[in-house]
Design a protein around this motif. Structure first.
Motif, PDB file in Angstrom:
ATOM      1  N   ASP A 263      41.624 -27.836  42.823  1.00 45.57           N
ATOM      2  CA  ASP A 263      40.824 -29.053  42.989  1.00 45.57           C
ATOM      3  C   ASP A 263      39.859 -29.220  41.826  1.00 45.57           C
ATOM      4  O   ASP A 263      39.686 -30.322  41.298  1.00 45.57           O
ATOM      5  CB  ASP A 263      40.037 -29.003  44.303  1.00 45.57           C
ATOM      6  CG  ASP A 263      40.938 -29.056  45.527  1.00 45.57           C
ATOM      7  OD1 ASP A 263      42.119 -29.424  45.349  1.00 45.57           O
ATOM      8  OD2 ASP A 263      40.472 -28.741  46.624  1.00 45.57           O
ATOM      9  N   GLN A 264      39.208 -28.109  41.441  1.00 44.27           N
ATOM     10  CA  GLN A 264      38.267 -28.188  40.338  1.00 44.27           C
ATOM     11  C   GLN A 264      38.962 -28.510  39.024  1.00 44.27           C
ATOM     12  O   GLN A 264      38.429 -29.252  38.197  1.00 44.27           O
ATOM     13  CB  GLN A 264      37.490 -26.866  40.224  1.00 44.27           C
ATOM     14  CG  GLN A 264      36.517 -26.639  41.369  1.00 44.27           C
ATOM     15  CD  GLN A 264      35.722 -25.363  41.195  1.00 44.27           C
ATOM     16  OE1 GLN A 264      36.157 -24.425  40.525  1.00 44.27           O
ATOM     17  NE2 GLN A 264      34.546 -25.298  41.803  1.00 44.27           N
ATOM     18  N   ASN A 265      40.179 -27.949  38.848  1.00 42.23           N
ATOM     19  CA  ASN A 265      40.938 -28.270  37.633  1.00 42.23           C
ATOM     20  C   ASN A 265      41.291 -29.749  37.579  1.00 42.23           C
ATOM     21  O   ASN A 265      41.196 -30.389  36.519  1.00 42.23           O
ATOM     22  CB  ASN A 265      42.210 -27.420  37.566  1.00 42.23           C
ATOM     23  CG  ASN A 265      41.917 -25.959  37.301  1.00 42.23           C
ATOM     24  OD1 ASN A 265      40.848 -25.608  36.803  1.00 42.23           O
ATOM     25  ND2 ASN A 265      42.852 -25.092  37.622  1.00 42.23           N
ATOM     26  N   ARG A 266      41.704 -30.298  38.740  1.00 41.52           N
ATOM     27  CA  ARG A 266      42.023 -31.725  38.777  1.00 41.52           C
ATOM     28  C   ARG A 266      40.777 -32.568  38.513  1.00 41.52           C
ATOM     29  O   ARG A 266      40.836 -33.579  37.799  1.00 41.52           O
ATOM     30  CB  ARG A 266      42.631 -32.090  40.133  1.00 41.52           C
ATOM     31  CG  ARG A 266      44.092 -31.689  40.273  1.00 41.52           C
ATOM     32  CD  ARG A 266      44.720 -32.346  41.483  1.00 41.52           C
ATOM     33  NE  ARG A 266      44.117 -31.881  42.723  1.00 41.52           N
ATOM     34  CZ  ARG A 266      44.574 -30.850  43.421  1.00 41.52           C
ATOM     35  NH1 ARG A 266      45.634 -30.177  42.990  1.00 41.52           N
ATOM     36  NH2 ARG A 266      43.985 -30.493  44.542  1.00 41.52           N
ATOM     37  N   GLU A 267      39.645 -32.141  39.087  1.00 44.20           N
ATOM     38  CA  GLU A 267      38.397 -32.871  38.853  1.00 44.20           C
ATOM     39  C   GLU A 267      38.016 -32.825  37.380  1.00 44.20           C
ATOM     40  O   GLU A 267      37.531 -33.815  36.818  1.00 44.20           O
ATOM     41  CB  GLU A 267      37.278 -32.285  39.716  1.00 44.20           C
ATOM     42  CG  GLU A 267      37.423 -32.582  41.199  1.00 44.20           C
ATOM     43  CD  GLU A 267      36.371 -31.870  42.019  1.00 44.20           C
ATOM     44  OE1 GLU A 267      35.480 -31.232  41.415  1.00 44.20           O
ATOM     45  OE2 GLU A 267      36.430 -31.945  43.261  1.00 44.20           O
ATOM     46  N   GLU A 268      38.226 -31.654  36.750  1.00 42.39           N
ATOM     47  CA  GLU A 268      37.893 -31.539  35.327  1.00 42.39           C
ATOM     48  C   GLU A 268      38.799 -32.439  34.497  1.00 42.39           C
ATOM     49  O   GLU A 268      38.334 -33.081  33.540  1.00 42.39           O
ATOM     50  CB  GLU A 268      38.042 -30.077  34.891  1.00 42.39           C
ATOM     51  CG  GLU A 268      37.698 -29.830  33.428  1.00 42.39           C
ATOM     52  CD  GLU A 268      36.274 -30.210  33.075  1.00 42.39           C
ATOM     53  OE1 GLU A 268      36.030 -30.572  31.909  1.00 42.39           O
ATOM     54  OE2 GLU A 268      35.395 -30.154  33.972  1.00 42.39           O
ATOM     55  N   LEU A 270      40.145 -35.178  35.536  1.00 45.07           N
ATOM     56  CA  LEU A 270      39.672 -36.538  35.782  1.00 45.07           C
ATOM     57  C   LEU A 270      38.418 -36.834  34.978  1.00 45.07           C
ATOM     58  O   LEU A 270      38.280 -37.914  34.390  1.00 45.07           O
ATOM     59  CB  LEU A 270      39.404 -36.733  37.287  1.00 45.07           C
ATOM     60  CG  LEU A 270      38.847 -38.101  37.702  1.00 45.07           C
ATOM     61  CD1 LEU A 270      39.827 -39.211  37.323  1.00 45.07           C
ATOM     62  CD2 LEU A 270      38.553 -38.124  39.198  1.00 45.07           C
ATOM     63  N   ARG A 271      37.502 -35.845  34.927  1.00 43.05           N
ATOM     64  CA  ARG A 271      36.279 -36.032  34.137  1.00 43.05           C
ATOM     65  C   ARG A 271      36.607 -36.230  32.666  1.00 43.05           C
ATOM     66  O   ARG A 271      36.001 -37.075  31.986  1.00 43.05           O
ATOM     67  CB  ARG A 271      35.342 -34.831  34.315  1.00 43.05           C
ATOM     68  CG  ARG A 271      34.500 -34.900  35.567  1.00 43.05           C
ATOM     69  CD  ARG A 271      33.364 -33.893  35.497  1.00 43.05           C
ATOM     70  NE  ARG A 271      33.843 -32.527  35.499  1.00 43.05           N
ATOM     71  CZ  ARG A 271      34.011 -31.801  36.597  1.00 43.05           C
ATOM     72  NH1 ARG A 271      33.755 -32.327  37.779  1.00 43.05           N
ATOM     73  NH2 ARG A 271      34.452 -30.566  36.522  1.00 43.05           N
ATOM     74  N   GLN A 274      37.860 -39.650  32.251  1.00 44.98           N
ATOM     75  CA  GLN A 274      36.757 -40.613  32.312  1.00 44.98           C
ATOM     76  C   GLN A 274      35.917 -40.563  31.038  1.00 44.98           C
ATOM     77  O   GLN A 274      35.417 -41.591  30.575  1.00 44.98           O
ATOM     78  CB  GLN A 274      35.888 -40.323  33.544  1.00 44.98           C
ATOM     79  CG  GLN A 274      36.586 -40.648  34.854  1.00 44.98           C
ATOM     80  CD  GLN A 274      35.801 -40.173  36.059  1.00 44.98           C
ATOM     81  OE1 GLN A 274      35.019 -39.224  35.985  1.00 44.98           O
ATOM     82  NE2 GLN A 274      36.017 -40.817  37.195  1.00 44.98           N
ATOM     83  N   ASP A 431      22.407 -31.098  41.467  1.00 47.91           N
ATOM     84  CA  ASP A 431      23.025 -30.619  40.223  1.00 47.91           C
ATOM     85  C   ASP A 431      21.959 -30.134  39.246  1.00 47.91           C
ATOM     86  O   ASP A 431      21.935 -30.507  38.078  1.00 47.91           O
ATOM     87  CB  ASP A 431      23.873 -31.728  39.581  1.00 47.91           C
ATOM     88  CG  ASP A 431      24.718 -31.215  38.425  1.00 47.91           C
ATOM     89  OD1 ASP A 431      24.976 -29.998  38.381  1.00 47.91           O
ATOM     90  OD2 ASP A 431      25.093 -32.020  37.547  1.00 47.91           O
ATOM     91  N   GLU A 455      28.179 -45.792  40.570  1.00 47.65           N
ATOM     92  CA  GLU A 455      28.958 -44.758  39.887  1.00 47.65           C
ATOM     93  C   GLU A 455      28.965 -44.937  38.369  1.00 47.65           C
ATOM     94  O   GLU A 455      29.205 -43.990  37.627  1.00 47.65           O
ATOM     95  CB  GLU A 455      30.397 -44.772  40.399  1.00 47.65           C
ATOM     96  CG  GLU A 455      30.545 -44.279  41.841  1.00 47.65           C
ATOM     97  CD  GLU A 455      31.977 -44.355  42.316  1.00 47.65           C
ATOM     98  OE1 GLU A 455      32.839 -44.760  41.503  1.00 47.65           O
ATOM     99  OE2 GLU A 455      32.235 -44.009  43.479  1.00 47.65           O
TER     100      GLU A 455
END
Length: 653
Positions: A263-268, A270-271, A274, A431, A455
């Motif tokens: 999940d974190q890899n996918r989020e990274e 995506l980041r 972006q 954060d 966002e």
């Protein structure tokens, strides 16, 4: 069953006819026949069976012939299991069992049967035990269903890659599923014999301790992140939920963890996607704005050149002013971009934020206009912060203007500041690192924002204002300033209800420095023969500084890089001030040149000039006494005043 008992021939029965039954037996029969729950009576030495309608289904094909017969003639297959229980009742001991498993022969049913029951001794009028009374429930279906459910859970427990466990508040794992050993490359024995703190990533121990404290108070904790260490030391990220045991004082809790590495890899990813989209947007916006500004500067300079070539010297100031204005706007745009990317050169000092906010009230009131009320609610005991005060002022001004624009019909802007202490969990939500912070919030009563707008509000060049009324850099600059200062920005908004933007800045442990204007009048500054060494790889910058300082009576020596500057310092030449660009070629930056210069000439005054610099290049904003900073682009007056201030010269009036 009442009718069956009345119709039954009791003549040859050990009980005899019902009229001659002892009173305790008659009374129990009345109770038994009036009840819905399965019940039976075993009377006399052979436990002659009497039962009600509730018990009849348990007998299956043995009903109704079982009535009046000895119990073990009816149920011969259970005599071995039940004889000890019946003997205990004969001795006057009641027997209660929540689950008795028996092997019964009943057509159409499985042989396995389960019962919950109570055996109670029944005494005669003389006090001797004459029989037993049983109230029972067959639980076969429930027990088998529960076993099947339990087996399914066991299979899931064994097959899943999620980590299931039972742990103690003392810090040990009591029960774990096989996934622990598989995922962590450790043996089951190792995991259950060592304190689980030994397999937790050190940075997450504080979070674990807080979770355990919460569980000990009887409260569940969901979706907290704690990393575990594989046998080779590799950390794996897990999202956990934990609940305390329902039995108070048991000292255990239940927990389940899901590997969120993918999940974190996918989020990274995506980041990163972006970020690339933001870079494209940034580049397009930057090119548009700078092309406009360059057109203004180059066009006016070209017109100026044409006028001078034709000998027309009237009205030249108009073209000069227009070119200078475009240059100033370009400098402002660059500063905003550097602020967003957290690369602007800050000049942090211990700042009394309470005094700063109060000092801005009049400015903010004039800026937002008479239709908007400004309310300041800050604590007088506000902690100081190590910040660039001018950048905080700019941030508050930006936020107030945004708030005003969100209230076209007027409204109220509230600026509220206070001290805030964040623990591990609170810091995780924001954060940020745990610790002490100043919270400075600007709230309006305006139109609010939708979630999809929230966002994107910190993206460069993103704006909801009409074309020509906003650059889209205001909030991105506020965000960059806060992050570069070690803090954070959070925004809360609801459509129709207004918006709150909060800046969090780290607390400074010490006394603030109150900078006051020195009252020095502006005017022509005359030097007294001081010598200035200028180190800059850009020849036009060196020549500009040379011209300005030479005009004021300084002696100027130029160098194109750090090595050339050091050679001058190693000579016997008099040097009163070193002016050095921060970003220099050939292996030495400006800070390294300054440090080398001071090792050769202790106490030498230094002025850093920079258009872009990593904070580390100027000591992360903490410069030694006698060191100052001037940001490019600068005006001739600003350069002159800064040099005079460092050398403690007074302008002539």
């Amino acid at each position: 069953m009442g009718a069956a008992m009345r119709a039954h021939d009791w003549t040859n029965s050990p009980l005899g006819v019902p009229d001659h039954w002892p009173q305790p037996l008659k009374t129990l029969v009345g109770v038994l026949l009036a009840a819905d729950q399965p019940m039976f009576i075993g009377w006399g030495p052979d436990h002659i069976l009497l039962y009600n309608d509730g018990y009849a289904p348990m007998l299956a094909d043995r009903h109704p012939l079982a009535l009046g017969r000895p119990f073990f003639d009816v149920w011969p297959e259970v005599q071995t299991e039940l004889t000890p229980l019946f003997d205990a009742v004969s001795r006057g001991e009641p027997v209660h069992m929540s689950d008795l498993s028996l092997d019964l022969d009943r057509p159409g049913r499985g042989r396995e049967a389960h019962f919950a029951f109570s055996y109670t001794p029944v005494r005669s009028e003389a006090g001797t035990v004459e029989g037993l009374f049983c109230a029972c429930t067959e639980t076969t279906e429930h027990v088998i269903a529960e076993r099947q459910s339990s087996a399914a859970r066991d299979r899931l427990f064994a097959m899943t890659r999620d980590l299931f466990g039972v742990a103690t508040f003392e810090g040990n794992l009591k029960t774990i599923n096989p996934a622990w050993a598989t995922v962590l490359d450790r043996t089951h024995e190792e995991l259950t014999s060592r304190p689980f703190a030994e397999i937790i990533y050190p940075d997450d121990l504080a979070t674990t301790a807080e979770v355990v404290e919460t569980l000990m108070r009887g409260e569940p904790v969901h979706q907290f992140h704690v990393r575990l260490l594989k046998a080779d030391g590799t950390p794996i990220a897990f999202a956990w939920s934990a609940v305390p045991d329902a039995v108070p004082g048991s000292g255990i809790f239940y927990t389940v963890g899901r590997d969120i590495t993918e999940d974190q890899n996918r989020e990274e990813m995506l980041r990163q996607s972006q970020k690339m989209e933001a870079v494209g947007q940034l580049t397009g916006g930057l090119a548009h704005d700078f092309n406009n500004l360059l057109t203004g500067m180059m066009g006016n300079l070209e017109l100026l050149q044409m006028r001078v070539a034709r000998g027309r010297t009237d009205d030249l100031d108009r073209f000069i002013s227009a070119a200078q204005g475009a240059g100033r706007r370009a400098a402002s745009l660059t500063q905003r971009l550097l602020a967003f990317s957290r690369r602007q050169t800050l000049d942090p000092k211990p700042t009394d934020v309470h005094r700063l906010i109060r000092g801005m009230e009049d400015l903010l009131t004039r800026t937002v206009g008479p239709e908007t009320a400004i309310v300041v609610a800050d604590a007088s005991d506000l902690w100081p912060a190590m910040i660039d005060a001018a950048q905080l002022e700019n941030a508050l001004l930006n936020l107030s203007i945004n708030a005003r624009d969100a209230m076209p019909g007027g409204g109220r802007i509230t600026i509220e500041a206070g001290n805030k202490r964040l623990d591990q969990r609170g810091a995780l939500r924001h954060d940020m690192d745990p610790g002490d912070y100043l919270s400075i919030c600007v709230t309006d009563t305006g139109t609010g924002m939708e979630p999809q707008v929230i966002e994107r509000v910190f993206e460069p060049f993103f704006t909801t204002k009409p074309i020509g009324q906003g650059t889209g850099l205001g909030l991105s600059m506020v965000y960059g300033f806060a992050r570069q200062s070690g803090g954070q920005v959070r925004i809360y908004s609801e459509v129709g209800m207004g918006t709150t933007v909060c800046i969090y800045l780290p607390r400074y442990h010490g006394e603030p420095v109150n900078d006051a204007p020195d009252g020095s009048p502006s005017g022509q500054i005359k030097a007294g023969g001081e010598t200035v060494l200028v180190v800059d790889d850009e020849a036009t910058i060196r020549h500009l500084i040379d011209e300005v300082l030479d005009e004021q009576g300084y002696t100027v020596i130029g160098a194109g890089d750090g090595a050339a500057g050091i050679k001058v310092l190693q000579s016997g030449a008099r040097i009163d001030l070193l002016i050095t660009d921060v970003g220099l070629p050939n292996g030495m930056n400006g800070r390294q040149v300054a440090d080398a210069a001071r090792s050769l000439r202790p106490g030498l005054k230094v002025l850093f000039i920079t258009g872009y610099a990593e904070n580390a290049a100027v000591g992360n904003g903490y410069m030694e006494p006698g060191m100052e900073l001037l940001t490019k682009p600068f005006t001739i007056e600003a350069l002159s005043m800064k040099v005079a201030d460092i050398l403690k010269l007074s302008p002539s009036t």
